[in-house]
Design a protein around this motif. Structure first.
Motif, short mmCIF file in Angstrom:
data_model
loop_
_atom_site.label_atom_id
_atom_site.label_comp_id
_atom_site.label_asym_id
_atom_site.label_seq_id
_atom_site.Cartn_x
_atom_site.Cartn_y
_atom_site.Cartn_z
N ILE A 384 59.79 36.32 21.02
CA ILE A 384 58.87 35.29 21.52
C ILE A 384 57.85 35.01 20.43
CG2 ILE A 384 57.11 34.75 23.26
CD1 ILE A 384 58.60 36.59 25.18
N PRO A 385 57.54 33.73 20.15
CA PRO A 385 56.56 33.41 19.11
C PRO A 385 55.22 34.10 19.36
CG PRO A 385 57.71 31.42 19.79
CD PRO A 385 58.11 32.50 20.75
N ASP A 386 54.56 34.43 18.26
CA ASP A 386 53.27 35.12 18.36
C ASP A 386 52.24 34.21 19.04
OD1 ASP A 386 51.38 37.07 18.06
OD2 ASP A 386 50.85 36.51 15.99
N GLN A 387 51.36 34.78 19.86
CA GLN A 387 50.29 34.03 20.50
C GLN A 387 49.13 34.98 20.75
OE1 GLN A 387 52.80 33.30 24.25
NE2 GLN A 387 50.71 33.36 25.08
N PRO A 388 47.92 34.43 21.00
CA PRO A 388 46.75 35.30 21.15
C PRO A 388 46.85 36.17 22.40
CG PRO A 388 46.10 33.00 20.78
CD PRO A 388 47.57 33.00 21.06
N VAL A 389 46.16 37.30 22.35
CA VAL A 389 45.98 38.14 23.53
C VAL A 389 44.48 38.23 23.79
CG1 VAL A 389 46.03 40.24 22.10
CG2 VAL A 389 46.39 40.38 24.57
N TYR A 390 44.09 38.07 25.04
CA TYR A 390 42.68 38.06 25.42
C TYR A 390 42.35 39.39 26.09
CZ TYR A 390 43.24 33.04 24.73
OH TYR A 390 43.52 31.80 24.21
N LEU A 391 41.40 40.10 25.50
CA LEU A 391 40.97 41.40 26.02
C LEU A 391 39.68 41.17 26.80
CD1 LEU A 391 41.53 43.43 22.73
CD2 LEU A 391 43.18 42.94 24.54
N VAL A 392 39.72 41.46 28.11
CA VAL A 392 38.57 41.13 28.95
C VAL A 392 38.22 42.30 29.85
CG1 VAL A 392 39.14 38.67 28.93
CG2 VAL A 392 39.95 40.11 30.79
N SER A 393 36.97 42.30 30.22
CA SER A 393 36.49 43.19 31.27
C SER A 393 36.21 42.33 32.48
CB SER A 393 35.20 43.90 30.82
OG SER A 393 34.51 44.43 31.92
N ASN A 394 36.73 42.74 33.62
CA ASN A 394 36.51 41.94 34.83
C ASN A 394 35.03 41.83 35.18
OD1 ASN A 394 39.29 41.68 35.01
ND2 ASN A 394 39.51 43.49 36.33
#
Length: 427
Positions: A384-394
């Motif tokens: 799968i092509p590379d894409q951003p990952v979002y790291l979040v705190s709820n």
């Protein structure tokens, strides 16, 4: 002169002087009268002369006028004569011209008639020649048509033969592909994944109605494996705490059994959030997740991942690309993961002298680096092509949505901004 009365004597000198003066006055008056008479006579003579000259001038003028009138009359008569002569000449010229034109017209008509007759004769000759040529062409075309018909029949027979051979080859190839597809389907079923299935228009319409799809709104599905924190993330997006009455239900075990629809509490927001049941439980098998949950009808899909990709995550991302649906990879519970890393690198919450901020920064950087590296590796392995990952705190996400500024943030603002941009292009 004795003694009687004295008598007054006249002044004879004065009288004589007076008489002389009167005589001179009379003489002067006579002279003046005579002079005036002479002047009057001279004036009368001059006036008579002027009168005679005027009369002569008048007679000369009248004579000249009469002569001019005579000459003008003569000129008019001459002009009239010339006009009559000119008209006669013009009439003669017109008559001659009309006669010439009539003759020329007759000659032209005769020439045109002769030309038409000659052209008609040429046309008859050409028609005869053309008829002969067409007959020859028709004969040649008929010969060629018959020859082409024979060739076409030969080609048709050859094409039918080749088509039959291709059909046989295609049938054999389709049989081979069907066998391969059957073997691949069996393999996929054995591996726990489901073959790609395209929903029918009826299924598409039914799921849109089921999800209460509304024009003008942006419908976001929050999906992923069971226990990845989907419900808490939905609450964070809506600015809700997990314990609020209208919050999505959360728990240790999978609490979402059907797709739950949560409109955004902000009346000006066009977002509608959906909490999708988690995959990987006995309730929702992995290989049925994307199609059976109707993810193909959403405007956007958020894939909540845990420590590593699963077959479900790969299936969701692959199918989202196939349907052209924007997909965001989100790793939630960042605050919990960072606290665990802080402990792993030596932080002790009971040690009051410890540098908590320094441990947090080290753990956060390590968490970000490991998450990005892990997601990138998983994407590459899944092709799968590379894409951003979002790291979040709820917790930080909920605070950001409600207008607060949390002390510890990762990608919460970037995730909200990118979602808003995607919605703006979509709605």
């Amino acid at each position: 002169m004795g003694g009687g009365h004295s008598r007054h004597e006249p002044d004879w000198g004065a009288i004589r002087a007076q008489q002389e003066a009167e005589a001179r006055a009379r003489a002067a008056a006579e002279a003046a009268r005579q002079e005036a008479e002479r002047a009057a006579q001279a004036a009368r003579a001059e006036a008579e002369r002027l009168k005679r000259e005027a009369e002569q001038a008048r007679r000369r003028f009248e004579a000249e006028q009469a002569e001019a009138a005579r000459r003008a009359q003569a000129a008019r008569e001459e002009a009239e004569r010339q006009r009559r002569e000119r008209e006669q000449a013009e009439q003669a010229a017109r008559a001659a011209r009309e006669a010439a034109e009539a003759w020329a017209r007759e000659e032209r008509q005769r020439a045109e008639r002769l030309a038409r007759e000659a052209e008609e004769e040429r046309c008859r000759q050409r028609a005869a020649q053309e008829a002969a040529r067409q007959a020859a062409i028709a004969a040649q075309q008929e010969h060629e048509r018959q020859q082409r018909a024979r060739e076409e029949e030969n080609r048709r027979l050859q094409a039918e033969k080749e088509a039959a051979e291709r059909a046989a080859q295609r049938a054999a190839e389709e049989a081979r592909q069907a066998q391969a597809a059957r073997e691949e389907a069996e393999r996929q079923l054995q591996d726990g994944t489901r073959p790609v299935v395209t929903p029918t228009p009826e299924e598409y319409s039914a799921f849109r109605a089921k999800m209460q799809h509304t024009e003008g709104f942006f419908h976001v599905a929050v999906s992923g494996i069971a226990g990845s924190g989907k419900s808490s993330l939905v609450n964070g997006f809506r600015g809700k705490h997990n314990m609020d009455l209208d919050a999505a239900a959360v728990g240790v075990n999978e609490t979402t059994l059907v797709v739950a629809r949560y409109p955004d509490p902000n009346p000006s927001s066009r977002f509608v959030w959906y909490d999708v049941p988690g995959a990987g439980t006995l309730k929702v098998p992995d290989w049925k997740y994307f199609n059976d949950q109707g993810l193909f009808v959403f405007d956007c899909i958020i894939v909540v991942v845990n420590n590593r990709f699963t077959a479900t995550d790969v299936a969701i991302l692959s199918n989202a690309r196939r349907f052209g649906i924007p997909a965001f990879i989100v790793r939630s519970k960042a605050d919990q993961h960072i606290r665990n890393l802080m402990k792993d690198i030596g932080y002790n919450s009971d040690d009051e002298g410890g540098n908590k901020a320094s441990y947090f920064a080290r753990a956060r950087d390590q968490y970000v680096a490991e998450s990005i590296r892990s997601i990138r590796t998983n994407l590459q392995e899944a092709n799968i092509p590379d894409q951003p990952v979002y790291l979040v705190s709820n917790v930080a996400l909920q605070a950001t949505v409600t207008g607060k500024t949390p002390k510890k943030m990762l990608d919460e603002v970037k995730l909200l901004t990118d979602l808003a941009s995607t919605a703006q292009r979509h709605v």
